[in-house]
Design a protein around this motif. Structure first.
Motif, PDB file in Angstrom:
ATOM      1  N   ALA A 101       0.580  -1.065  -0.001  1.00  0.00           N
ATOM      2  CA  ALA A 101      -0.136   0.007  -0.044  1.00  0.00           C
ATOM      3  C   ALA A 101       1.054   1.142   0.074  1.00  0.00           C
ATOM      4  CB  ALA A 101      -0.751  -0.016   1.460  1.00  0.00           C
ATOM      5  N   LEU A 102       0.843   1.688  -1.052  1.00  0.00           N
ATOM      6  CA  LEU A 102       1.359   3.081  -0.972  1.00  0.00           C
ATOM      7  C   LEU A 102       0.724   4.778  -0.257  1.00  0.00           C
ATOM      8  CD1 LEU A 102       1.695   3.843  -4.520  1.00  0.00           C
ATOM      9  CD2 LEU A 102       3.628   3.882  -2.473  1.00  0.00           C
ATOM     10  N   GLY A 103      -1.064   4.568  -0.073  1.00  0.00           N
ATOM     11  CA  GLY A 103      -1.131   5.168   1.016  1.00  0.00           C
ATOM     12  C   GLY A 103      -2.802   5.485   0.738  1.00  0.00           C
ATOM     13  N   TRP A 104      -3.940   6.308   1.237  1.00  0.00           N
ATOM     14  CA  TRP A 104      -4.603   7.063   1.220  1.00  0.00           C
ATOM     15  C   TRP A 104      -5.144   8.387   0.423  1.00  0.00           C
ATOM     16  CZ3 TRP A 104      -3.963   3.228   4.801  1.00  0.00           C
ATOM     17  CH2 TRP A 104      -3.467   4.530   5.833  1.00  0.00           C
ATOM     18  N   ASP A 105      -6.106   8.363   0.077  1.00  0.00           N
ATOM     19  CA  ASP A 105      -6.710   9.847   0.112  1.00  0.00           C
ATOM     20  C   ASP A 105      -8.036   9.661   0.799  1.00  0.00           C
ATOM     21  OD1 ASP A 105      -8.909   9.186  -1.898  1.00  0.00           O
ATOM     22  OD2 ASP A 105      -6.809  10.551  -3.482  1.00  0.00           O
ATOM     23  N   ASP A 106      -8.566  10.786   0.519  1.00  0.00           N
ATOM     24  CA  ASP A 106      -9.998  10.593   1.070  1.00  0.00           C
ATOM     25  C   ASP A 106     -11.613   9.117   0.239  1.00  0.00           C
ATOM     26  OD1 ASP A 106     -10.241  12.410  -1.075  1.00  0.00           O
ATOM     27  OD2 ASP A 106     -12.191  12.983  -0.342  1.00  0.00           O
ATOM     28  N   ARG A 107     -11.123   8.927  -0.481  1.00  0.00           N
ATOM     29  CA  ARG A 107     -12.019   7.956  -1.255  1.00  0.00           C
ATOM     30  C   ARG A 107     -11.477   6.853  -1.650  1.00  0.00           C
ATOM     31  NH1 ARG A 107     -14.658  10.949  -6.046  1.00  0.00           N
ATOM     32  NH2 ARG A 107     -15.518   8.771  -6.672  1.00  0.00           N
ATOM     33  N   PHE A 108     -10.264   6.733  -1.988  1.00  0.00           N
ATOM     34  CA  PHE A 108      -9.552   5.960  -2.998  1.00  0.00           C
ATOM     35  C   PHE A 108      -7.949   5.012  -2.316  1.00  0.00           C
ATOM     36  CE2 PHE A 108     -11.196   8.197  -6.194  1.00  0.00           C
ATOM     37  CZ  PHE A 108     -11.385   7.560  -6.518  1.00  0.00           C
ATOM     38  N   LEU A 109      -7.544   3.705  -1.724  1.00  0.00           N
ATOM     39  CA  LEU A 109      -6.602   3.517  -1.862  1.00  0.00           C
ATOM     40  C   LEU A 109      -5.873   3.168  -2.878  1.00  0.00           C
ATOM     41  CD1 LEU A 109      -8.217   0.482   0.131  1.00  0.00           C
ATOM     42  CD2 LEU A 109      -7.492   2.563   1.229  1.00  0.00           C
ATOM     43  N   TYR A 110      -4.006   3.748  -2.833  1.00  0.00           N
ATOM     44  CA  TYR A 110      -3.203   3.196  -3.809  1.00  0.00           C
ATOM     45  C   TYR A 110      -2.656   2.159  -3.338  1.00  0.00           C
ATOM     46  CZ  TYR A 110      -5.438   7.567  -5.121  1.00  0.00           C
ATOM     47  OH  TYR A 110      -6.355   8.848  -5.914  1.00  0.00           O
ATOM     48  N   ILE A 111      -2.438   1.221  -3.957  1.00  0.00           N
ATOM     49  CA  ILE A 111      -0.770   0.376  -4.195  1.00  0.00           C
ATOM     50  C   ILE A 111      -0.246   0.030  -5.539  1.00  0.00           C
ATOM     51  CG2 ILE A 111      -1.238  -2.539  -4.307  1.00  0.00           C
ATOM     52  CD1 ILE A 111      -4.312  -2.128  -3.661  1.00  0.00           C
ATOM     53  N   VAL A 153      -3.514   6.448  11.604  1.00  0.00           N
ATOM     54  CA  VAL A 153      -2.167   6.639  10.763  1.00  0.00           C
ATOM     55  C   VAL A 153      -2.302   7.408   9.921  1.00  0.00           C
ATOM     56  CG1 VAL A 153      -0.839   4.894   9.398  1.00  0.00           C
ATOM     57  CG2 VAL A 153      -2.043   4.136  11.920  1.00  0.00           C
ATOM     58  N   ALA A 154      -1.363   8.445   9.614  1.00  0.00           N
ATOM     59  CA  ALA A 154      -1.064   9.097   8.941  1.00  0.00           C
ATOM     60  C   ALA A 154      -0.181   8.107   7.429  1.00  0.00           C
ATOM     61  CB  ALA A 154      -0.218  10.444   8.935  1.00  0.00           C
ATOM     62  N   MET A 155      -0.328   8.452   6.172  1.00  0.00           N
ATOM     63  CA  MET A 155       0.217   7.620   5.289  1.00  0.00           C
ATOM     64  C   MET A 155       1.154   9.032   3.840  1.00  0.00           C
ATOM     65  SD  MET A 155       0.026   3.625   4.639  1.00  0.00           S
ATOM     66  CE  MET A 155       1.512   2.833   3.469  1.00  0.00           C
ATOM     67  N   GLU A 156       1.430   9.210   3.961  1.00  0.00           N
ATOM     68  CA  GLU A 156       1.962  10.520   3.048  1.00  0.00           C
ATOM     69  C   GLU A 156       1.732  10.020   1.563  1.00  0.00           C
ATOM     70  OE1 GLU A 156       0.904  13.915   3.218  1.00  0.00           O
ATOM     71  OE2 GLU A 156       0.150  13.392   5.744  1.00  0.00           O
ATOM     72  N   LEU A 157       1.033  10.378   1.081  1.00  0.00           N
ATOM     73  CA  LEU A 157       1.528  10.362  -0.779  1.00  0.00           C
ATOM     74  C   LEU A 157       2.565  10.437  -1.119  1.00  0.00           C
ATOM     75  CD1 LEU A 157      -2.008   9.422  -2.116  1.00  0.00           C
ATOM     76  CD2 LEU A 157      -1.366   7.614  -1.868  1.00  0.00           C
TER      77      LEU A 157
END
Length: 178
Positions: A101-111, A153-157
């Motif tokens: 996983a790279l992170g997320w924004d308000d709608r999506f997960l980024y892989i 948890v913060a996971m900055e893109l």
């Protein structure tokens, strides 16, 4: 055809693998088989994306996302991808796949997923934008993170992913027809 037997094999192979943290990397080994190739005797570009499913689904299992989807009655869909093909994978070549996983924004997960040749060259790289869904549409990532237990948890893109997101916002939808 979707490689259901291969997917089943991956679930069996990793059934006792330890859980991963939400930002962990799932590593798996694969081989390019005769039914994966194109007329040029190399891994077909569409099949590449299908094989990435194998790593992504096991990653989802190991971080607890599949159990969460089942518990909440949610589904998951791909909402976009950005792919680079850089090195050929030929029939019977073995390669390593890394999924995280790279992170997320308000709608999506980024892989983020990569395929690595035995000589250490990265052959392919894809970034997926995934949406968790319910009967009303997209489930916000704040709700998904709460259900997964990673709420605060913060996971900055990375910057390059943010630029891709901005480029996608500028892309017309529906596509312009001439």
């Amino acid at each position: 055809m979707f490689p259901l037997i291969r997917l089943g094999k991956e679930f069996v192979k990793f059934r006792n693998a330890p859980a991963l943290p939400y930002d962990g990397t799932h590593v798996s080994q694969h081989m390019c088989l005769p039914w994966d190739i194109d007329p040029f005797m190399e891994l077909n570009n569409g099949r590449t994306l299908t094989l990435f499913d194998l790593g992504r689904l096991i990653l989802a299992k190991r971080v607890g996302l599949i159990a969460t989807l089942k518990r909440e009655g949610w589904g998951m869909t791909m909402a976009g991808s950005c792919v680079r093909y850089r090195r050929r994978i030929r029939m019977f070549d073995r390669f390593e796949m890394r999924s995280r996983a790279l992170g997320w924004d308000d709608r999506f997960l980024y892989i983020d997923q990569t395929m690595w040749k035995k000589n250490g060259d990265c052959a392919n790289h894809v970034v997926y934008r995934a949406a968790v869904t319910d009967t009303d549409g997209i489930v916000g990532t704040d709700r998904v993170r709460r259900a997964l237990g990673v709420e605060g948890v913060a996971m900055e893109l990375p910057d390059w992913v943010l630029k891709w997101i901005e480029a996608e916002k500028a892309r017309p939808w529906p596509p312009i027809q001439d």
